[in-house]
Write an enzyme that holds these catalytic residues in place. Structure first.
Site, PDB file in Angstrom:
ATOM      1  N   LYS A  35       6.464   3.729  -2.111  1.00 39.76           N
ATOM      2  CA  LYS A  35       5.194   4.412  -1.807  1.00 39.76           C
ATOM      3  C   LYS A  35       5.520   5.835  -1.400  1.00 39.76           C
ATOM      4  O   LYS A  35       6.640   6.118  -0.966  1.00 39.76           O
ATOM      5  CB  LYS A  35       4.479   3.710  -0.639  1.00 39.76           C
ATOM      6  N   ASP A  37      -3.224   6.533  -5.405  1.00 42.10           N
ATOM      7  CA  ASP A  37      -3.706   5.736  -4.261  1.00 42.10           C
ATOM      8  C   ASP A  37      -4.822   6.600  -3.663  1.00 42.10           C
ATOM      9  O   ASP A  37      -5.382   7.461  -4.379  1.00 42.10           O
ATOM     10  CB  ASP A  37      -2.569   5.463  -3.265  1.00 42.10           C
TER      11      ASP A  37
HETATM   12  P1  NDP Z   1     -10.001   6.584  -3.085  1.00 42.70           P
HETATM   13  O1  NDP Z   1      -9.482   7.814  -2.453  1.00 42.70           O
HETATM   14  O2  NDP Z   1     -10.505   6.615  -4.456  1.00 42.70           O
HETATM   15  O3  NDP Z   1     -11.137   5.977  -2.164  1.00 42.70           O
HETATM   16  C1  NDP Z   1     -10.981   5.634  -0.816  1.00 42.70           C
HETATM   17  C2  NDP Z   1     -12.249   6.014  -0.176  1.00 42.70           C
HETATM   18  O4  NDP Z   1     -12.471   5.285   1.014  1.00 42.70           O
HETATM   19  C3  NDP Z   1     -12.228   7.488   0.214  1.00 42.70           C
HETATM   20  O5  NDP Z   1     -13.442   8.027  -0.149  1.00 42.70           O
HETATM   21  C4  NDP Z   1     -12.077   7.455   1.713  1.00 42.70           C
HETATM   22  O6  NDP Z   1     -12.680   8.559   2.363  1.00 42.70           O
HETATM   23  C5  NDP Z   1     -12.820   6.212   2.023  1.00 42.70           C
HETATM   24  N1  NDP Z   1     -12.458   5.736   3.323  1.00 42.70           N
HETATM   25  C6  NDP Z   1     -11.330   5.947   3.989  1.00 42.70           C
HETATM   26  N2  NDP Z   1     -11.400   5.366   5.178  1.00 42.70           N
HETATM   27  C7  NDP Z   1     -12.600   4.775   5.220  1.00 42.70           C
HETATM   28  C8  NDP Z   1     -13.264   3.994   6.176  1.00 42.70           C
HETATM   29  N3  NDP Z   1     -12.701   3.720   7.343  1.00 42.70           N
HETATM   30  N4  NDP Z   1     -14.476   3.514   5.908  1.00 42.70           N
HETATM   31  C9  NDP Z   1     -15.049   3.765   4.759  1.00 42.70           C
HETATM   32  N5  NDP Z   1     -14.487   4.531   3.810  1.00 42.70           N
HETATM   33  C10 NDP Z   1     -13.267   5.020   4.050  1.00 42.70           C
HETATM   34  O7  NDP Z   1      -8.862   5.466  -2.927  1.00 42.70           O
HETATM   35  P2  NDP Z   1      -8.673   4.109  -3.704  1.00 42.70           P
HETATM   36  O8  NDP Z   1      -9.971   3.522  -4.094  1.00 42.70           O
HETATM   37  O9  NDP Z   1      -7.628   4.333  -4.725  1.00 42.70           O
HETATM   38  O10 NDP Z   1      -8.006   3.220  -2.570  1.00 42.70           O
HETATM   39  C11 NDP Z   1      -8.764   2.422  -1.663  1.00 42.70           C
HETATM   40  C12 NDP Z   1      -7.853   1.337  -1.102  1.00 42.70           C
HETATM   41  O11 NDP Z   1      -7.339   0.532  -2.165  1.00 42.70           O
HETATM   42  C13 NDP Z   1      -6.622   1.833  -0.350  1.00 42.70           C
HETATM   43  O12 NDP Z   1      -6.316   0.933   0.688  1.00 42.70           O
HETATM   44  C14 NDP Z   1      -5.525   1.771  -1.406  1.00 42.70           C
HETATM   45  O13 NDP Z   1      -4.254   1.669  -0.833  1.00 42.70           O
HETATM   46  C15 NDP Z   1      -5.915   0.495  -2.119  1.00 42.70           C
HETATM   47  N6  NDP Z   1      -5.391   0.302  -3.468  1.00 42.70           N
HETATM   48  C16 NDP Z   1      -5.563   1.242  -4.446  1.00 42.70           C
HETATM   49  C17 NDP Z   1      -5.076   1.012  -5.711  1.00 42.70           C
HETATM   50  C18 NDP Z   1      -5.297   1.973  -6.827  1.00 42.70           C
HETATM   51  O14 NDP Z   1      -4.890   1.655  -7.940  1.00 42.70           O
HETATM   52  N7  NDP Z   1      -5.920   3.108  -6.612  1.00 42.70           N
HETATM   53  C19 NDP Z   1      -4.355  -0.215  -6.047  1.00 42.70           C
HETATM   54  C20 NDP Z   1      -4.301  -1.173  -4.969  1.00 42.70           C
HETATM   55  C21 NDP Z   1      -4.803  -0.884  -3.745  1.00 42.70           C
HETATM   56  P3  NDP Z   1     -11.797   9.602   3.265  1.00 42.70           P
HETATM   57  O15 NDP Z   1     -10.721  10.072   2.382  1.00 42.70           O
HETATM   58  O16 NDP Z   1     -12.724  10.663   3.615  1.00 42.70           O
HETATM   59  O17 NDP Z   1     -11.282   8.880   4.471  1.00 42.70           O
HETATM   60  O1  2IT Z   2      -1.422   0.023  -3.673  1.00 39.45           O
HETATM   61  C1  2IT Z   2      -1.218  -0.019  -4.905  1.00 39.45           C
HETATM   62  O2  2IT Z   2      -0.831  -1.046  -5.459  1.00 39.45           O
HETATM   63  C2  2IT Z   2      -1.469   1.193  -5.693  1.00 39.45           C
HETATM   64  N1  2IT Z   2      -1.901   2.196  -5.139  1.00 39.45           N
HETATM   65  C3  2IT Z   2      -1.154   1.210  -7.158  1.00 39.45           C
HETATM   66  C4  2IT Z   2       0.302   1.504  -7.364  1.00 39.45           C
HETATM   67  C5  2IT Z   2       0.741   1.685  -8.791  1.00 39.45           C
HETATM   68  O3  2IT Z   2       1.941   1.989  -8.948  1.00 39.45           O
HETATM   69  O4  2IT Z   2      -0.039   1.547  -9.724  1.00 39.45           O
END
Ligand code: NDP
Ligand code: 2IT
Length: 445
Positions: free
Chosen positions: A124, A164
């Protein structure tokens, strides 16, 4: 293995790294029995070697804003474990980023990647840079500066970063452009790439689709489906978007979305043009969800609150770590929620998980439920290696199968005497065994 002693020692070595210690404790507690049944793991120091990253890169990222002022952020890449494949995991750009958060995410990634059945190790990285309210050229300069430092340490067979929080298609493009210029190579060094330059169909929505596929399998174990169910969703980013789309497709009604400003409750359901609007809202680079309540009728906005107070059948936290605590869990339970399945990484606190499992409610941990994102990154890597592109259906079918296989592995290792499936145990044991055996085969390195 004595989990308390290991955690105590780690606390002394890494004081204040609470998210990292939280993630390690959860894994060790659930694999303790399996570990102790296999004395060869102890002899080879598997746990001692697994809980420390192979290496951590920390670097300065200087960049200039549009007014010509200089700024400095911190950049990191944590290469945690490559026993089963090249280091693999996302980059997070968010002001809260620190070593503890990235170590927790990197540690979780080892087991998640192992669960996908694909050959990927755990890593990461990211920065405390805040992309919100920055211009496109500021984001580009930041990404270029970040890659100028990182590029020596990554490669298609070495370490493959992805997105992420705060890192989506745009950022991956800027990072890739700089990598390509420095390395003079066009390789699959990042995933989440654009479709015209090595990306895979379905990757943008894969995490969300995968979460719904996994929750569907979970519901199946109690004879339920998504059809006609209400769903509470937090976040409105990459993951939340795919979840909203797929859950709606399967006949459920998604009634909430959230941002750091609060949550919106839309009893009519968030589908079709409303999902498009959600995407547009994200693209504005603002982080607030409130405008949704101005745009559509009969929508309530609840400032500074979590969506978990709404009565729903299914809860899918998709924002960030520790966003669903014991009180939230209790509200969901009191309201008759059937299933809580994690789109985000570690969104439920340990106390919340304890109460959910005590009530025998279906609970899917992130490392299993959201593995479809990195799983599809693995499929992107395969396509890059073969210099071929699979169709949308081919990728979606493979993703669907990966999620079914992960569910099966969790069930095999997590089914309790009373029939309740402890998915935490199932995911941790299943993810761990493969990595531990690979480490055994490869000697003390
Ligand atoms: P994004 O940046 O697209 O979206 C995350 C959103 O959630 C941001 O708008 C953020 O706002 C908001 N947020 C942060 N904290 C809070 C909170 N406490 N309450 C409500 N909203 C909040 O990120 P992703 O959708 O990519 O990631 C979301 C989650 O999924 C993370 O935990 C990530 O690690 C996980 N994940 C992502 C993957 C991927 O492929 N993208 C794969 C697997 C897991 P702000 O920035 O203003 O705080
Ligand atoms: O938390 C996760 O699994 C991710 N943000 C995706 C990582 C990846 O290498 O696609």
């Amino acid at each position: 293995m004595n989990v308390d002693q290991i955690i105590l020692n780690l606390e002394k070595k890494h004081p204040g790294e609470k998210e990292y210690l939280q993630a390690v404790k959860e894994v060790l507690e659930s694999i303790e029995e399996t570990y102790n049944e296999n004395p060869q793991f102890e002899t080879a120091g598997i746990i001692e070697r697994l809980v420390e990253p192979d290496r951590i890169f920390t670097f300065k990222v200087p960049w200039t804003d549009d007014e010509g002022n200089a700024h400095v952020n911190l950049g990191y890449r944590i290469q945690f474990n490559n026993a089963i494949g090249p280091y693999k995991g996302g980059l997070r750009f968010h002001p809260s980023v620190n070593l503890s958060i990235l170590k927790f995410l990197g540690f979780e990634q080892i087991f998640k990647n192992s669960l996908t059945t694909l050959p990927m190790g755990g890593a990461k990285g990211g920065s405390d840079f805040n992309p919100k309210a920055k211009s496109k050229s500021e984001i580009m300069r930041f990404c270029q500066s970040f890659m100028l430092e990182l590029w020596h340490n990554i490669g298609a067979e070495t370490d493959v970063p992805a997105g992420d929080i705060g890192v989506g298609g745009q950022e991956i493009g800027f990072l890739y452009g700089m990598y390509k210029k420095l390395a003079r190579k066009h390789t699959g060094v990042l995933t989440g790439k654009g479709l015209n330059w090595g990306g895979s169909l379905i990757r943008p929505e894969a995490t969300g689709f995968g979460v719904v596929y996994f929750a569907k399998e979970m519901l199946g174990t109690i004879g339920e489906t998504f059809k006609g169910k209400t769903v509470a969703l937090s976040g409105f980013g990459n993951v939340a978007w795919g979840v909203a789309q797929k859950a709606t497709e399967l006949g459920a009604k998604v009634v909430t979305l959230s941002g750091p400003d609060g949550f919106v409750y839309d009893p009519a359901g968030i589908s079709g043009e409303k999902i498009e609007y959600m995407l547009e809202l994200r693209a504005t680079n603002e982080d607030i969800v409130r405008p949704y309540s101005y745009e559509f009728e009969n929508v309530e906005f609840h400032q500074d609150k979590h969506p978990w107070e709404i009565k729903v059948d299914i809860a899918l936290p998709c924002a960030t770590q520790n966003e669903l605590d014991i009180e939230d869990a209790q509200k969901l339970i009191d309201n008759g929620c059937l299933c809580i399945c994690e789109g985000a990484n570690m969104p439920c606190t340990p106390e919340a998980i304890e109460v959910i499992q005590k009530h025998k409610i279906l609970y899917g941990p992130g490392k299993a439920a959201n593995a479809g994102g990195v799983g599809t990154s693995g499929l992107e890597m395969s396509q890059n290696s073969m210099k071929m592109n699979w169709t949308r259906k081919e990728v979606d079918d493979k993703l669907h199968q990966i999620m079914k296989d992960i569910h099966h592995a969790c069930k095999t290792h997590g089914t309790q005497k009373d029939g309740y499936i402890d998915y935490v145990k199932g995911a941790n044991i299943s993810g761990f065994i493969k990595v531990a055996n690979a480490m055994l085969d490869q000697g003390i390195v």
